[in-house]
Design a protein around this motif. Structure first.
Motif: not given
Length: 960
Positions: A755-766, A795-806
Motif C-alpha cells: 500500500g505504500r505506493y498506492g492506496v495509502d497515498l489515496l487515503l492520506r490525501a483524502i 486518484y490521490a494526485k487528483s485529490v491533491l490537485l483538486g484541493q489546490s484549485g487545479h
C-alpha cells in the motif's frame, strides 16, 4: 472355504467404489492362509462388474526394489488395453513416465516432496482409469514392498474416499512397515484390515472334501483328525498334507471311498517340512541340487542363473523341474518367460531348512557369482539381491559395497527413503576409516537431504567429520546441499550453520567456483532473517554468485542467482529486474535446463502482471510446466495468476482456482504454495468485504505457519485495508494501512502491494495527511511503477490537485486513474467512490457521474455497503436516486449510469416504436401526464434535444 465374511466386505467395498466412495482393504494373515486366493476372488468380482484392474506385487527377489509393486501394477493397466486419455493427467504424466517410459519423457525435476507428487500422480491415474466404471488396484505381498511404495500406498489410503477406486493389499502377518501402516490406517478409519484366521474344523472338512471330490461328511474321520492336528487350519498346509498323504499311500481311494491305510499321526509342527523333504529326497542328486539352488534364489527364479550354477543343459534343467516330484513344488512363472516359481513361499522356507549353515553359505556364494556373470553390472534388483547373498556367504565387505551401489541407484531414481535404508546397511558392513564407508555416508546424507531429514542429517554430518575419508571440498558441497534442505524446511538457523561450516571447510583462500554455490543458498537464507539490512546482504551474495557461476560453467547456480536478483532488485529498478530474469531464462534455454526455464518464465510472468496486469506469460509458464512435469512450478504460476484474478475483481474464478490448487497442495504438503494460496484467499475475501471469511482464511494461513514477517504487510495492506473500505470503515482502513507500512519497514521483503505506493497515498490525501512534495517523493521511487499502485496514486494526485484549485488537472488525473484501472474492476470503482466526496466538496470533475458508475458496479456485485454509500453521496450532491426495483438489471448499463429508472426505460422502449403518450399510457397503465414527465426526464438525462432525437437514441441503446 470359510471366507464368506471377507468376500462380503470386499464386494461391499467394490459396490461403494462404483458409487463414488472409494477406500482401502488389507488382507492380513500368515503364509498359506489364503490371502492371494482371496485377492484373486476380488479381481474376479471387479472384472465381473467391468472395473479397471491393476495388479502388482512385492519384489520377487527380496525387499528394497524401489517402486516394484507400483510399476508392475501400472504396467498391468497398459497391458490390459483400453482407451485412457493420459494427456488429461497434465503435469503428472511426466511424473508417471519415470515409472512407465511408454508414457513419454520423464520429468527432469528433482523437486522437494517429489515422492508425494508421485503419489498424487498415481491417485489421479486411478481416477482417470476408473472413470465411471471404477478401479481396483491389488498390491500383493506388501510386506516385501519398498518404503517408497508404502509411502505412496499411505497417501492413496488417505485420499481415496471421493474416488471410484479400491486399493486391496495383501500383507503377511509379520511385524514390519506394511503391517504397521495397515493397522494405523485401520485405527484412523481410512482403511479396513481383514485379518484372515485359520479355518475352523467344519470349513477344513469341507475343504478336504472339495479336494478329494466328495461331500464333507464323506471325508474319513481319521483324515479329518490328521489334517486338523497337522495343518492347524492353514489352507495351504491342508492341501500339502492331503497331497502328501495321497502320494505316500497313507490315503487311498477304494470301492468304499477314501480310506486311511495307516494310523500314524504326523507331528504338527514338522508336517509341511516332512512333506517337502520327502519330495526332495525322492529326487536324484542333480534334481535335488536344482531345487536347493532355486530356493536360494527365492520364490521366483530365472532359469539362466539356475543353469549357470548347476552347469546343466537347458533341456536337462527343464527335465528336472518338470519331474513328477518337483512339479508339486515349482511351476513356470505365469508372467515372465524363462522364469519359474515355487507354488508357495512356505515351500521355499521348507526347502531351505534342508541346508546346513555351511551348505547354505557355500551355495549362496556360488549363486551370487552366477548372478554377476549372467547380469553384468547387476542391474535393477539384482544388485541388492547379490548383496544379500554375499552377506549370507560370509563376504560382508563385498556385500557392503553392493548395498552402497544399490543405495546410490535408488537415490538417482528418486527413491530416497529406500536409499537411506540401503546406505545404512552399507555403512554397517564397510570397514571404518575407509574411503568406501565415507563415500556411503556421504550418499546417505544426500538421501536424507532428499527426504527432508534435516535433524538426522545434521547429526550425521558430525559423524562424517569424525570418520574422515572425504576431502574438504566434498564435505563443503555436502553442507551446501543440506543448507538447501534447511531453506525448503524453513530452518534458517540450521541453514546458516551449514553455510558457515561449508565456508570454514574451504578456508579463506577458497576458489570462487567453490564459493558461488554457497553464496546463492546463503542469499536465500538471508531473506528469512528478520532485520532491515538482510535484503542488501542477500543481493550482494547473489550478485557475486551469479558473476562467478557464469564464468566458471555453473549454469544451474547462475539461473538460481539471476532469478533471486530479479526479485531483489525489482523495488529499486524494475527494468533491471526484468533484464536479469531474461538473462536467467536465456542461460536455461542455452544449457537445456527446462526446469530453470520454467521457473524463469514464472518470474517473468509475475513481472508482466505487476507491470501492466497481463497474465499471458504466467499462463504460458503454467502450460510449459505441465508439459515437462514440473508440478510445483505449475502451482507457483497459479499462485501468481490467482493474485491477479483477485486484483481484477474476478472473484468467482479466483475462488475456483485457489480452491482447486489448495485441494492438491494440502494433500501434497507443499507448505509454501499452500501458504500463498491461503494468503490469496484472505485477500480475496477482504476485497469482497467478507470479514468472517477473511478471518477464517487467515486462521488457516497461520495454521500452515504463514503468519510471519513476510506476509504481514499484505495481510494488513492488501486484505485488511480493503475489507475495511468495503465496510465503509475508513478509520480502520487507515489503521490497517499504517500497520502494513510498519511491518514492511521492520522487515523489508521482496513482495509488493503493501500500500505504500498506492492506496495509502489515496487515503492520506483524502484525510489531508499528504502534501504534494511527499507525494512526488514517494511516486518518484522505481517501486511505485506497478500498474495497481499507479492507479491509486493517480486518484490521490487528483485529490491533491483538486484541493489546490487545479480542477481540470484533477479531472484528468481521475481519467488517467480509470484508464490504469481498466483491468481492476473493483479497485477502479472503489477509487471513484473514494475521490467523489472531495470532488463534490471542491467543485471539480463529474463526481455524480462517478458515483453513479460506482454504485452500479457495487450493486451488481452485491457489495451493498459501498453501493449504499454511493447512493447517499448522490443524494447529498442533489441527484435524484431512484429505488432499486425489480427489472433494474434489464436496463442497459449506459442508461443506468445516466440515472434512467426502470419505469423510464419502459417508456423509452415504447417510444422507440413511435407511440404517442396516450398509447404508452394505456400499455403501462399510467396517465398521459405521467408519461409526459418520464419523457421530459429522459430528455434531460440523455442530453437529447427533443422527443424525435430521444426516439433515435433509444433505437441504438434499447435491445430488441
Amino acid at each position: 472355504m470359510g471366507r464368506d465374511d471377507e468376500l462380503q466386505a470386499i464386494e461391499s467395498a467394490l459396490t461403494a467404489a462404483r458409487a463414488g466412495r472409494g477406500g482401502a482393504l488389507f488382507l492380513v494373515g500368515e503364509s498359506g492362509i489364503g490371502k492371494t486366493r482371496l485377492a484373486a476372488a476380488a479381481a474376479d468380482l471387479g472384472f465381473g462388474t467391468d472395473m479397471r484392474l491393476l495388479r502388482g506385487r512385492g519384489s520377487a527377489l527380496g525387499p528394497m526394489v524401489p517402486y516394484r509393486s507400483l510399476t508392475e501394477a501400472l504396467l498391468s493397466l497398459l497391458r490390459a488395453g483400453g482407451t485412457i486419455d493420459f494427456d488429461a493427467l497434465g503435469p503428472y504424466r511426466p511424473i508417471l513416465a519415470g515409472l512407465i517410459p511408454d508414457l513419454g519423457p520423464a520429468t527432469a525435476d528433482r523437486e522437494t516432496g517429489s515422492l508425494v507428487i508421485l503419489a498424487e500422480a498415481v491417485l489421479r491415474l486411478t481416477a482417470l482409469a476408473g472413470g465411471d466404471r471404477g478401479c481396483l488396484m491389488i498390491l500383493d505381498d506388501l510386506q516385501d514392498a519398498d518404503l517408497e511404495t508404502l509411502a505412496v500406498v499411505d497417501y492413496l489410503i488417505d485420499n481415496l474416499a471421493d474416488q471410484r477406486t479400491v486399493l486391496l493389499g495383501t500383507i503377511r502377518a509379520d511385524q514390519g512397515q506394511a503391517l504397521s501402516l495397515a493397522r494405523a490406517a485401520n485405527a484412523r478409519g481410512t482403511a479396513t484390515m481383514l485379518e484372515l484366521g485359520r479355518l475352523g474344523r467344519a470349513d477344513l472338512r469341507r475343504m478336504a472334501g472339495s479336494r478329494l471330490g466328495v461331500a464333507a461328511d464323506e471325508v474319513p474321520d481319521p483324515v479329518d483328525g490328521l489334517l486338523w492336528a497337522g495343518s492347524g487350519g492353514n489352507p495351504f498346509r491342508v492341501e500339502e498334507m492331503l497331497n502328501g498323504m495321497i502320494d505316500s499311500g497313507l490315503l487311498a481311494r477304494g470301492a468304499d471311498g477314501w480310506q486311511v491305510t495307516e494310523s500314524e499321526r504326523p507331528n504338527p509342527p514338522s508336517t509341511l517340512l516332512r512333506t517337502v523333504a520327502a519330495r526332495v529326497d525322492a529326487l536324484e542328486p542333480a534334481a535335488r541340487e536344482v531345487l536347493l539352488t532355486s530356493a536360494i534364489l527365492g520364490r521366483r527364479f530365472p532359469l539362466a542363473v539356475l543353469q549357470a550354477v548347476t552347469r546343466l543343459t537347458y533341456r536337462d534343467l527343464l527335465s528336472h523341474l518338470r519331474g513328477d516330484q518337483a512339479a508339486h513344488l515349482v511351476a513356470p512363472d505365469d508372467q515372465v518367460p524363462d522364469w519359474y516359481a515355487f507354488q508357495h513361499a512356505l515351500i521355499v522356507e521348507a526347502v531351505l531348512t534342508l541346508l546346513s549353515p555351511v551348505e547354505r553359505a557355500e551355495l549362496s556364494g556360488r549363486v551370487a557369482d552366477a548372478v554377476e556373470a549372467v547380469y553384468p553390472g547387476l542391474p535393477g534388483e539384482w544388485c541388492q539381491f547379490s548383496a544379500a547373498l554375499k552377506l549370507d556367504a560370509g563376504r560382508p565387505l563385498e556385500a557392503g559395497r553392493l548395498w552402497a551401489v544399490a543405495g546410490k541407484r535408488a537415490l538417482t531414481q528418486g527413491a530416497a527413503q529406500s536409499a537411506v535404508a540401503l546406505l545404512a546397511k552399507a555403512c554397517e558392513l564397510l570397514a571404518p576409516d575407509t574411503g568406501d564407508r565415507a563415500d556411503a555416508m556421504e550418499a546417505q546424507l544426500y538421501a536424507l537431504a532428499e527426504v527432508g531429514g534435516v535433524d538426522r542429517a545434521l547429526a550425521m554430518v558430525d559423524m562424517l567429520e569424525e570418520a574422515g575419508g572425504l576431502d574438504p571440498r566434498r564435505r563443503a558441497r555436502l553442507n551446501t546441499r543440506l543448507a538447501w534442505v534447511a531453506v525448503h524446511a524453513g530452518r534458517a538457523d540450521a541453514g546458516l550453520r551449514l553455510v558457515a561450516a561449508a565456508r570454514s571447510l574451504l578456508g579463506p583462500a577458497a576458489a570462487p567456483v567453490d564459493t558461488a554455490p554457497i553464496d546463492v543458498v546463503a542469499a536465500h537464507l538471508e531473506l528469512d532473517v528478520p532485520g532491515p539490512d538482510q535484503l542488501g546482504k542477500a543481493e550482494d551474495m547473489a550478485r557475486r554468485a551469479a558473476v562467478v557461476a557464469e564464468s566458471t560453467d555453473l549454469p544451474a547456480v547462475a539461473c538460481q542467482a539471476w532469478q533471486l536478483l530479479g526479485a531483489l532488485t525489482r523495488q529499486r529498478d524494475p527494468a533491471e529486474a526484468t533484464a536479469l530474469l531474461e538473462r536467467s531464462r536465456a542461460i536455461a534455454v542455452e544449457r537445456n535446463l527446462p526446469i530453470w526455464e520454467v521457473h524463469a518464465l514464472v518470474r517473468l510472468g509475475h513481472d508482466d502482471a505487476l507491470r501492466d496486469g497481463a497474465i499471458d506469460r504466467l499462463e504460458m509458464a503454467r502450460d510449459q510446466a505441465s508439459r515437462i512435469g514440473a508440478v510445483t512450478a505449475r502451482y507457483q504460476a497459479e499462485v501468481n495468476i490467482a493474485m491477479q484474478l483477485v486484483l481484477r475483481g474476478d472473484f468467482a474464478e479466483a475462488d475456483r482456482l485457489t480452491a482447486q490448487v489448495l485441494a492438491a497442495t494440502t494433500r501434497l504438503k507443499l507448505v509454501e504454495t499452500t501458504q500463498y494460496m491461503f494468503l490469496h484467499r484472505t485477500v480475496l475475501n477482504g476485497h469482497r468485504g467478507r470479514r468472517a471469511e477473511m478471518d477464517a482464511e487467515l486462521a488457516e494461513l497461520r495454521r500452515w505457519g504463514g503468519d510471519n514477517a513476510q506476509h504481514a504487510p499484505r495481510i494488513h495492506g492488501l486484505a485488511g485495508t480493503f475489507c475495511a473500505l468495503m465496510e465503509e470503515d475508513h478509520d480502520r482502513a487507515r489503521a490497517e494501512c499504517a500497520a502494513a507500512l510498519r511491518a514492511e519497514k521492520q522487515n523489508p521483503t521482496t513482495f509488493h502491494f503493501a500500500g505504500r505506493y498506492g492506496v495509502d497515498l489515496l487515503l492520506r490525501a483524502i484525510s489531508g495527511d499528504l502534501d504534494r512534495a511527499e507525494f512526488d517523493v514517494v511516486t518518484s521511487a522505481p517501486a511505485s511503477r506497478l500498474r495497481w499502485d499507479r492507479m491509486f496514486a493517480e486518484y490521490a494526485k487528483s485529490v491533491l490537485l483538486g484541493q489546490s484549485g487545479h480542477a481540470d488537472e484533477a479531472a484528468e488525473a481521475v481519467a488517467k486513474a480509470m484508464a490504469l484501472g481498466a483491468p481492476y474492476a473493483m479497485a477502479r470503482h472503489l477509487g471513484l467512490r473514494l475521490v467523489a466526496p472531495a470532488a463534490l466538496e471542491a467543485g471539480w470533475g463529474t463526481p455524480l457521474d462517478w458515483l453513479r458508475v460506482a454504485e452500479e458496479h457495487f450493486h451488481r456485485t452485491e457489495a451493498a455497503t459501498v453501493a449504499g454509500a454511493c447512493r447517499a453521496l448522490l443524494r447529498k450532491g442533489g441527484a435524484v436516486v431512484g429505488q432499486r426495483r425489480e427489472g433494474t438489471d434489464e436496463v442497459p448499463q449506459v442508461l443506468r449510469t445516466a440515472g434512467v429508472t426502470v419505469r423510464e426505460f419502459e417508456v423509452l422502449r415504447l417510444l422507440v416504436n413511435r407511440l404517442g403518450n396516450r398509447e404508452i399510457a394505456d400499455q403501462l397503465h399510467l396517465s398521459p401526464r405521467t408519461v409526459e414527465k418520464h419523457v421530459s426526464s429522459l430528455i434531460a438525462k440523455t442530453g437529447e434535444p427533443n422527443r424525435v432525437a430521444l426516439s433515435r437514441y433509444g433505437s441504438t441503446t434499447v435491445p430488441l
